[in-house]
Structures are given as C-alpha cells and as structure tokens.
Design a protein around this motif. Structure first.
Motif, mmCIF file in Angstrom:
data_model
loop_
_atom_site.group_PDB
_atom_site.id
_atom_site.type_symbol
_atom_site.label_atom_id
_atom_site.label_comp_id
_atom_site.label_asym_id
_atom_site.label_seq_id
_atom_site.Cartn_x
_atom_site.Cartn_y
_atom_site.Cartn_z
ATOM 1 N N VAL A 1 3.251 37.164 52.818
ATOM 2 C CA VAL A 1 3.851 37.779 51.638
ATOM 3 C C VAL A 1 5.274 37.256 51.525
ATOM 4 O O VAL A 1 5.988 37.125 52.525
ATOM 5 C CB VAL A 1 3.852 39.311 51.766
ATOM 6 N N VAL A 2 5.654 36.913 50.298
ATOM 7 C CA VAL A 2 7.010 36.409 50.086
ATOM 8 C C VAL A 2 7.842 37.523 49.466
ATOM 9 O O VAL A 2 7.425 38.136 48.477
ATOM 10 C CB VAL A 2 6.993 35.183 49.157
ATOM 11 N N LYS A 3 8.955 37.766 50.071
ATOM 12 C CA LYS A 3 9.869 38.743 49.465
ATOM 13 C C LYS A 3 10.481 38.088 48.244
ATOM 14 O O LYS A 3 11.092 37.025 48.345
ATOM 15 C CB LYS A 3 10.967 39.142 50.449
ATOM 16 N N GLY A 4 10.278 38.685 47.095
ATOM 17 C CA GLY A 4 10.747 38.071 45.861
ATOM 18 C C GLY A 4 9.626 37.254 45.259
ATOM 19 O O GLY A 4 8.450 37.546 45.439
ATOM 20 N N GLN A 5 10.015 36.202 44.529
ATOM 21 C CA GLN A 5 9.016 35.355 43.891
ATOM 22 C C GLN A 5 8.310 34.478 44.929
ATOM 23 O O GLN A 5 8.963 33.870 45.776
ATOM 24 C CB GLN A 5 9.704 34.451 42.855
ATOM 25 N N GLY A 6 6.989 34.431 44.834
ATOM 26 C CA GLY A 6 6.229 33.637 45.804
ATOM 27 C C GLY A 6 6.610 32.173 45.763
ATOM 28 O O GLY A 6 6.647 31.489 46.775
ATOM 29 N N GLY A 7 6.926 31.698 44.547
ATOM 30 C CA GLY A 7 7.232 30.290 44.422
ATOM 31 C C GLY A 7 8.557 29.894 45.039
ATOM 32 O O GLY A 7 8.788 28.715 45.327
ATOM 33 N N SER A 8 9.427 30.886 45.271
ATOM 34 C CA SER A 8 10.774 30.540 45.721
ATOM 35 C C SER A 8 10.764 29.774 47.040
ATOM 36 O O SER A 8 11.527 28.820 47.210
ATOM 37 C CB SER A 8 11.611 31.810 45.856
ATOM 38 N N VAL A 9 9.870 30.164 47.942
ATOM 39 C CA VAL A 9 9.880 29.487 49.249
ATOM 40 C C VAL A 9 9.403 28.046 49.142
ATOM 41 O O VAL A 9 9.761 27.199 49.956
ATOM 42 C CB VAL A 9 9.038 30.234 50.299
ATOM 43 N N LEU A 10 8.563 27.778 48.149
ATOM 44 C CA LEU A 10 8.024 26.421 48.046
ATOM 45 C C LEU A 10 9.094 25.427 47.605
ATOM 46 O O LEU A 10 8.925 24.226 47.740
ATOM 47 C CB LEU A 10 6.838 26.379 47.085
ATOM 48 N N ASN A 11 10.195 25.943 47.045
ATOM 49 C CA ASN A 11 11.262 25.042 46.623
ATOM 50 C C ASN A 11 12.428 25.020 47.602
ATOM 51 O O ASN A 11 13.463 24.430 47.315
ATOM 52 C CB ASN A 11 11.746 25.430 45.229
ATOM 53 N N ALA A 12 12.238 25.692 48.731
ATOM 54 C CA ALA A 12 13.313 25.679 49.728
ATOM 55 C C ALA A 12 13.473 24.273 50.293
ATOM 56 O O ALA A 12 12.551 23.449 50.237
ATOM 57 C CB ALA A 12 12.976 26.663 50.842
ATOM 58 N N ASP A 13 14.659 24.020 50.835
ATOM 59 C CA ASP A 13 14.886 22.685 51.415
ATOM 60 C C ASP A 13 14.080 22.496 52.700
ATOM 61 O O ASP A 13 13.474 21.466 52.913
ATOM 62 C CB ASP A 13 16.375 22.496 51.730
ATOM 63 N N ALA A 14 14.106 23.523 53.535
ATOM 64 C CA ALA A 14 13.365 23.507 54.808
ATOM 65 C C ALA A 14 13.374 22.134 55.459
ATOM 66 O O ALA A 14 12.340 21.498 55.600
ATOM 67 C CB ALA A 14 11.935 23.996 54.591
ATOM 68 N N PRO A 15 14.540 21.650 55.816
ATOM 69 C CA PRO A 15 14.620 20.251 56.261
ATOM 70 C C PRO A 15 13.987 19.989 57.625
ATOM 71 O O PRO A 15 13.845 18.834 58.008
ATOM 72 C CB PRO A 15 16.129 19.987 56.310
ATOM 73 N N MET A 16 13.592 21.040 58.298
ATOM 74 C CA MET A 16 13.065 20.822 59.641
ATOM 75 C C MET A 16 11.694 20.158 59.634
ATOM 76 O O MET A 16 11.323 19.448 60.549
ATOM 77 C CB MET A 16 12.984 22.156 60.376
ATOM 78 N N GLU A 17 10.918 20.408 58.597
ATOM 79 C CA GLU A 17 9.587 19.799 58.508
ATOM 80 C C GLU A 17 9.543 18.885 57.297
ATOM 81 O O GLU A 17 10.481 18.820 56.506
ATOM 82 C CB GLU A 17 8.513 20.895 58.373
ATOM 83 N N ARG A 18 8.412 18.209 57.147
ATOM 84 C CA ARG A 18 8.329 17.234 56.070
ATOM 85 C C ARG A 18 8.236 17.905 54.707
ATOM 86 O O ARG A 18 8.632 17.347 53.702
ATOM 87 C CB ARG A 18 7.111 16.331 56.285
ATOM 88 N N TYR A 19 7.682 19.102 54.670
ATOM 89 C CA TYR A 19 7.629 19.844 53.413
ATOM 90 C C TYR A 19 7.571 21.326 53.763
ATOM 91 O O TYR A 19 7.148 21.699 54.857
ATOM 92 C CB TYR A 19 6.428 19.411 52.559
ATOM 93 N N PRO A 20 8.016 22.202 52.862
ATOM 94 C CA PRO A 20 8.137 23.630 53.203
ATOM 95 C C PRO A 20 6.833 24.259 53.679
ATOM 96 O O PRO A 20 6.853 25.114 54.570
ATOM 97 C CB PRO A 20 8.602 24.263 51.892
#
Lengths: 548, 385
Positions: free
Chosen positions: B128-147
């Motif tokens: 479950v995403v707190k807030g909009q579900g799509g928000s996490v998919l646009n995070a930078d999350a530089p540790m992996e190749r994609y969020p």
C-alpha cells in the motif's frame, strides 16, 4: 624351424563358402575352421572376368607360368621378376617392390638358392627340400593356381616358382616399415596407454592380442573389396560374445560386395541396423585398450587393413558419453566427469533451441533482471533470434571445419579470425548479441565434451532442426523434437541390442556403468545386454577392507 | 504427430525487443474509475553492453512510466497500450501497488485481474502506498536500476518473514477470521548534507491494516513491531531496552523468533495465549551496564521480554479497539482450535473479537554479546554491577 601351412586348392567356383582365404591366416588353425570362416564370393561381374585365369593351375613349365604372370602384371612397373638359374633347374621370384622387405628376401631366399650348402648340395633341386631346409623364412604358404599366386604377390608375399613344379611357395617377408605405433590423435587421455592402432592390420591385431592373452580371443579373417581385396578381421572372445551376434555380423560381412574398402567407415555403413539413422550404430576407436575393453564386455571388433580405426559393436547410446579414462581414474572423479558430460550433452543439443524459444516465446520464464539484460543486448540487433542463432551456429561449424582441414600452421589464423571477427566485431557492430555468442560458444564447448566424435557430430546436426522447431513453436516445438529423438532412439538397434539398453529396456544392474561408473570392485557383472554367455566378471566381495 | 504441429493453438511468437516488461503497476482511484500506472524499464537505456562506463546516458531515465484511466484495470491497460509500440507483458510484474484512496474503498475488485490471467503472477508483492500509488513509481530511488526493483527488494528484505504477496492477500480475504495486512511505503527525501543533494527514495512506513478488503489504518513504530511479533512475521527485529541500573541503553537483535497462538475457553469466553520465543544477541551496549557480571544477562532478558510484550499489547489494543481488524488470525485460530465455539460465535465474531483477552508470554534468550562482553570504551571501575 620352418612352419608351413598347406593351402588346399582353390574351390571358389564349386563352393563359394570356402573360397580364398586371407593371406594372414593364423598358422594354428585347423582346416575346418578355415572352411567355416572363409569369405564370400565377390561380385559376379568381376568374377567372370577374373575367373578365366584365376582357376588355372600352375603349369609344370616355368616359362609358361612366367609368361602368364608377366601378361597379368604388364605395365606394372612395381612388380619385380627375378629369375635364378641353379644347376639342373630354374627359379622365379616374383614380388612387388616396396611391399616386400628386400633385405630379408636377399638374405633368406636368394642367398640360400644361389649359394648351395656344400653339405646338402641337392637342397635347391626340389621345392619340398627347399621348403624344408633351404629357406629361413618362418611363414611360407604353398600356392597351386595362378590366382593364388597373384593374390599372394599382391598381398606383399614373395612368390617362388620352380621349373617342373605345379606349385609355388609364397614367402611372408612383408615390409613392416610403416607408420610406427604412436599416440592416438583422435582419442587422447591423461591417464591410460599411449599406444594407438596403425594402418597395418597385423600390428593392430598384435596390439589387441598383447592385451588379451587367451586363446579364446578369436580373429576371423575376411577379404572384402573386389578391387582392393582388403583384409578384414572380426575379433571376439569366445565364451563372452553372444553367438547369435557373431553369426549375424559374420553373415553381414559376407554379404558386403563393395569393390573397395579404404576405411572402416565403408564397412560401418553396410553393417548398420538402421542405415538412415543419424546416430552411430558402431563405435570406432584408435585405442587398443578401448577395443580390448569392448571385447571383454562381450562385443566384437572389426579390424580393417589400412586404417587405424577399429569398429566395435554392438553399442549403446551410453557409450557415446563414456571415455576409456573413466575406467582408469578413481571412480568419484569418473562419476563427476560422466555427469558433466550428461549435462553438457543436453546443453549441446538443446541450449540454442532453448534460448530461441525462451526469448521469442517464453520471456515469462526468464528472471526479470536476466530478461532485461538480454533485451538490452538485443536492442540493436537487426535479426530475429533464429536468424541470429543460425548465423552464429553455421559460422561456428564452418570455423570448426576449416580448422580441421587446414594445415596446423594456418589453423591458428582461423581461430584468430573466428574469435576476433565473429566473437568481438560482430557484437560490437551490433549484428549479433553477446548472449547469443555465449550460447553458441557454450554449445560448441559442450559438443566437444562428448568423447566420441561421430556422436558429437550427430548431436551438432540435430540441434539445427531443434532450433527451427523452437523458433516456430517455442518450447512446445522443443518438446516435439526431443520426443521424436527419444522415440527414434528407443527404436534403434545395434546388432539386435536396444540402443538405450540398460535404461530402456530397464536393467538395473547395467545402470552402474551408465548413470555412474561404479568402482571396479563393484562391477562384478558384465552388461547383460551383450555378454549374455557369461555374465560374471569376477567373484563377489573384492572390495578392499582392513579385515575380511 | 505431424498434425499436432499445426494444432497447437495460437501462435504467439514475440521477439524480446517487441515486449515491454511491466515491472510494477500502481492502481489509484480516479473518481469512480481507476487510474493505472505502469513502470517499464528501458533496456536500451540500462547500459549493459558496448557502452563504456555503463549506466545509461545522463539525464535519461532507465525506466518509463505512463498511466491511463479506465473503468476496469484491463481497460486502462488497453488505453496504455495505445501509446506503446511494444506489447505490454505483465509476467514480470513483481510489485502491485495500491494507492491509499483505493485501499480505503476496497481492494477486492483489483485483485481479480491478477488472479484471472495466468500471465499475471500471484507471487508479486503487494504494498500500500501512502498517498498516490503512482508517486513511488516516479521516485529517483537511485540505489536500484528502477524504483520497482527497489520496492521489490524492500518488500522482500525489509518487511516480513513471508513478505505479503497477492496470493496471501487473497488467502486473507477469503478466509474466515483473517484480515489482510500489507506493508506501507511512501516516498521520502534522502537526508544528505546539502539540501540540493537530496533525492527522492522509497521507504517502508509501517503496515496497512485492513478490515475486510478496506484499509482501516496504519500501524507504525512499536505497535507495528508488536503486530509482526504476534504474526510470527518479525524479521530480525531489533529492540532497545533500558537496563535497570546505570545509564544508557542496550540494543538487542533477534535473528530467531517464533510465535504461536493458542486459544482456550474460560468461562465460555475464548482466551488467547500468545507465546513468543526469541533468541538474539546484544548488538550494542552504549550503557555502563556490565552484561558479564552476575545475573545481569538474565535481568536484560527479562527487560527485553517486557518490551516485546508491551509492543504486542500495544498492537493488539490498536487492532481490537481502533481498527476492529484481525490480521493475526484470532478468528482463524478459534476456527481451527475450537470449532464448536467458532460455529456459535462466527455470526457475531466482530463483537466478540474486540473483547477477547490475550495473555502474551515472551521467552527471550540472549545468547551472544558479540565480540565483547563488557561495554567497550568504559573503564571497568565505572561499570555498574
């Protein structure tokens, strides 16, 4: 000292079954054996052509015989006629230059004839006395007809004819100055004998006899090839080999009416059970120890003069994945290596097909990060996976073929071109993808781990239809292809023995030399599929232990 | 056999480069409809081959995110497909994200599509995403190749012993007396030294507790830990205790944990006993409490036991009184262990549940103190016995 074998007159016309014998008959054999093992008649056309002079008995007058022989060997510059005049009579020595060891001929035949022994001045006046006292040659055969004389001459004997006699003597003074026994090039081992067969039949049978010193090791001679008159020997161990199989192979050998046998491959194709199958149904080997081991498991061997490759049969599929070294190294290692071969056999057969199927149909089956890596590598590739695979596989096969045919010095250049151009440049240019290069390389290596070259070729060939099936139908196609191969293997027979014997039909006792290589103290039974006559190899309880 | 070659059904040959691998789907509420957002890695941008230095061209993202609205999820997907040159493949979808709004109105409708089409894997992680579900998919999350990969790794390593997959949610939804619980994630800014160096990344932010298929609320901190202890899902839990004497605190980690829930009847009422066993090691002792001295280790074990029990009680209180949700499976335990009682209580189980009593008993064993026993860096004479 001198040993003589009396040849009975040729009776080819009357009784085809007891026709001409191989010149290299074992001296110790009884005439009955000769009769039963004699060779089948040759093609009828040649027969009529040769028959006219072949049957003619030797004339009492030497000049007549000489004229006949000179006519037959006219324009044969390598045939030497040497006439020797001694008091009261004349001798004629005919032989083929190069095939006969001339030094020995001089020492042991010419010298005693020309320089009579003062103590026995009459020796040279009669063929019988010469034979008994005058010649220091161990193997001497008598010839009675022109045909026999010609055959002896052609098989590297020196034929001695005497005026006034209707028989001649064939002296076995074969020039043995041929290629020496050397390390077998096609089957190298780390541990194991370094001797390999040569092109000389007698050397080869001797190498085998050295390993199996029992009178039960039988060597039945045949002469095959209406033109080449190639000597062929069927070897087996009496009491171990299945009598029915030996009768069958004898019959098949007799039925062969080729005009030439230049290599054992000629015979192999005529001896097979399923002539169209891509799978080898006889094994060939350059190694005396391998052939000996096969005989000791109740198989037979077919030696062919002029080639170091000895055929053995009946064989099973599992032999394709076994090497003689398996039995010399300690069994843990042999097992590990055998399983490695099983694995790489599957890779050699299926990997390219599996790769094509997964990346064109079943991307779901590949782990996510791998599928993305493969996709990234294929991003710029202009061809579909099948075309890419075919380009690479065919270039690899071409490369392999080129490096075999080329002289060793040029071979280096080929591998550099191959590695550089195909391996690296093609990937950098974006024509083939790196994963495909890996797949092809792995497949190539895998096919080289199959110890038997002919089986490896079969596997390499079968991989192409599988690739096509994979490209058209995905995994379903691979399953179809493998299914077809499995059905085919199940239906194959090698001299009546099921090709997958041990597994299908299932014989648990044989698995210890199929799936694993059991330690020698445990392999107390011979494989039931061939050694039907005598199953026990050794007594039980040979496992070494501190206290018994 | 020749005929079977042609009777094999649909011919679905697709080159790997004609496939867009959807690695994550986020579903949100868009009025009465659904907004479906997909994340697709771009293999060409991921720099595996031939590009020296690796890692795609700077400035271009290694993934692609798009969303569309539809009455059903499939309809939204079809809308999405119209804007994609490659066919979407959901077989590699490893995470399914549910937006908070959608979670509040119910997740049952969106699970259907994941169970219906075999291409979709029920083993995908669900969060479950707190807030909009799509928000996490646009995070930078530089540790992996994609969020999506980051979310997958987070779900797999940082949440529960058995991370919640779609099939677990299905199981909880279908079972009597069991409610789903899902890890919750949110987008946060990293906290490096300079403000402008901060990038957005994703973190696990508690657990979303469902009542039926609707989000009831979040558990965070100690209560969340307590929930995991009770569910026997605590993965390498860490607790910090204050020793009874001296100053400072001690942190203990428990690699081995176990929990079992028993239910007995007492005066016609079910009474639950929750036994927790935990074996751990001291991973930090910044206090001056000497673990090597006397019975001090036993004292710490008793303190830790109380802390764990406290956390569990805290979680139970929230679940029973605030959320009326049963993610631990109290009803399920009664169903299995006291079936006759369950048959009587099942109709009004919701009321009973809020009143049942639980006895929590944690059995803590601290086996190891690391390489040292006494606190390092504190002179022996300053240690408290």
């Amino acid at each position: 000292m001198n040993k003589t074998t009396r040849l009975r007159p040729l009776t080819r016309r009357q009784d085809p079954a007891s026709a001409s014998r191989s010149p290299e008959d074992d001296p110790g054999k009884t005439p009955q054996q000769h009769a039963s093992q004699a060779q089948a008649p040759s093609g009828q056309g040649q027969e009529a052509e040769r028959g006219a002079w072949e049957e003619r008995p030797l004339a009492p007058r030497l000049s007549e015989n000489e004229a006949a022989l000179r006519e037959l060997f006219c324009d044969c510059s390598d045939v030497v006629f040497r006439k020797v005049r001694v008091p009261d009579t004349e001798w004629l020595i005919v032989y083929i230059d190069g095939l006969v060891k001339t030094d020995d001929l001089h020492m042991h035949a010419l010298y005693p004839l020309l320089f009579e022994d003062p103590e026995h001045p009459d020796v040279v006046r009669s063929l019988d006395t010469v034979l008994q006292m005058g010649l220091s040659v161990s193997q001497v055969l008598e010839v009675h007809t022109l045909g026999e004389a010609v055959e002896r001459i052609l098989s590297a004997h020196a034929v001695l004819l005497m005026d006034g006699q209707t028989k001649g003597l064939a002296l076995n003074i074969v020039n043995t100055n041929r290629r020496q026994v050397a390390e077998p090039l096609s089957e190298t081992v780390i541990r194991g004998p370094r001797e390999g067969f040569t092109e000389v039949l007698r050397t080869n049978t001797a190498l085998l006899r050295q390993r199996i010193r029992t009178p039960n090791l039988k060597m039945v001679p045949f002469t095959i090839g209406t033109q080449t008159r190639t000597q062929v020997v069927l070897a087996y161990i009496e009491g171990l080999a299945d009598k029915k199989v030996i009768a069958e192979v004898t019959q098949r050998l007799k039925n062969i009416r080729l005009d030439a046998v230049l290599e054992s491959g000629y015979l192999e194709e005529l001896l097979r059970d399923s002539p169209r199958s891509p799978f080898p149904q006889m094994q060939y080997s350059e190694r005396p120890d391998t052939v000996a081991a096969q005989l000791l498991e109740g198989r037979f061997a077919v030696f062919t003069d002029g080639t170091p490759f000895v055929l053995t049969g009946p064989i099973t599929f599992w032999q394709m994945l076994q090497s003689s070294e398996d039995y010399y190294e300690q069994f843990w290692m042999s097992n590990a290596i055998r399983w490695l071969r099983f694995g790489f056999f599957l890779i050699a057969l299926l990997l390219p097909a599996f790769y094509i199927a997964t990346i064109t149909y079943h991307q779901d089956m590949i782990p996510t990060s791998l599928v993305l890596t493969v996709a990234a590598a294929r991003e710029t590739i202009p061809f579909p996976a099948l075309i890419e695979a075919l380009i690479m596989e065919i270039s690899f096969e071409a490369l392999r073929e080129a490096s075999i045919r080329l002289p060793r010095t040029v071979g280096q250049a080929v591998s550099i071109l191959g590695a550089l151009v195909i391996g690296q440049a093609a990937v950098q240019a974006g024509i083939v993808s790196a994963p495909m290069v890996i797949v092809v390389a792995l497949t190539g290596i895998a096919s080289f781990t199959i110890p038997k070259f002919n089986a490896a070729i079969t596997i390499r060939m079968l991989r192409f239809p599988l690739m096509l099936l994979a490209a058209v139908l995905g995994l379903f196609g691979i399953v179809l292809g493998v299914f077809w191969i499995a059905v085919h293997l199940c239906s194959l027979r090698s001299f009546g023995v099921p090709y997958l014997a041990g597994v299908a039909p299932y014989r648990p006792g044989e698995l210890k030399d199929i799936l694993v290589r059991a330690p020698w103290w445990h392999m107390d039974a011979r494989p039931w599929s061939y050694a039907k006559a005598n199953r026990r190899r050794m007594p039980d309880g040979l496992r070494p232990s501190p206290r018994r | 056999m020749a005929a079977s070659l042609f009777l094999s059904g649909c011919w679905d040959r697709r080159e790997i480069n004609d496939v867009a691998f959807v690695v994550a789907t986020a579903i949100d509420k868009a009025g009465p409809r659904y907004r479906v957002m997909v994340q697709i890695p771009l293999p060409g941008q991921m720099g595996t081959l031939g590009q020296s230095g690796g890692g795609g061209t700077s400035g271009t993202k290694t993934f692609y995110v798009d969303s569309a609205v539809g009455d059903t999820i499939r309809e939204a997907n079809s809308e999405l497909q119209l804007a994609m040159s490659r066919r979407m493949s959901f077989a590699h979808m490893r995470v399914l994200l549910i937006g908070e709004d959608l979670a509040r109105v119910g997740i049952s409708p969106v699970i259907d599509v994941n169970a219906r089409i075999p291409q979709n894997r029920l083993t995908a992680f669900m969060l479950v995403v707190k807030g909009q579900g799509g928000s996490v998919l646009n995070a930078d999350a530089p540790m992996e190749r994609y969020p999506a990969e980051m979310i997958r790794e987070l779900a797999g390593t940082q949440t529960m012993k058995n991370p919640r997959r779609i099939r677990d949610v299905l199981h909880a939804l279908i079972s009597d007396g069991l409610d789903p619980v899902l890890p919750a994630i949110s987008v946060v800014k990293t906290e490096p030294e300079g403000e402008h160096d901060a990038v957005s990344t994703i973190r696990v932010a508690g657990y979303a507790v469902f009542r039926g298929d609707r989000l009831a609320g979040y558990l965070e901190g100690g209560a969340a830990e307590g929930l995991l202890w009770a569910m026997n899902q605590a993965k390498n839990p860490v607790i910090t205790v204050k020793p009874p004497k001296g100053e400072g605190k001690i942190t203990i980690q428990f690699p081995q944990t176990d929990a079992s829930l028993r239910v007995r009847m007492r005066q016609g009422q079910p009474v639950y006993s929750l036994r927790i066993r935990a074996t751990g090691a001291v991973i930090e002792n910044e206090s001056n409490y000497d673990l090597a001295a006397g019975e001090n280790m036993e004292v710490i074990e008793r303190t830790a036991k109380r802390v764990i029990e406290q956390e569990v009680y805290q979680a139970l209180a929230a679940l029973q009184h605030r959320f009326h949700a049963d993610p631990i499976g109290y009803g399920d335990a009664l169903h299995r262990q006291q079936y006759a009682v369950w048959r009587k209580l099942r109709t009004h189980w919701d009321e009973v549940y809020t009143k049942v009593h639980t006895v929590v008993d944690a059995e803590v064993q601290v086996e190891n103190t690391g390489n040292v026993r006494e606190p390092m860096g504190i002179p022996r004479k300053e240690l408290t016995e």
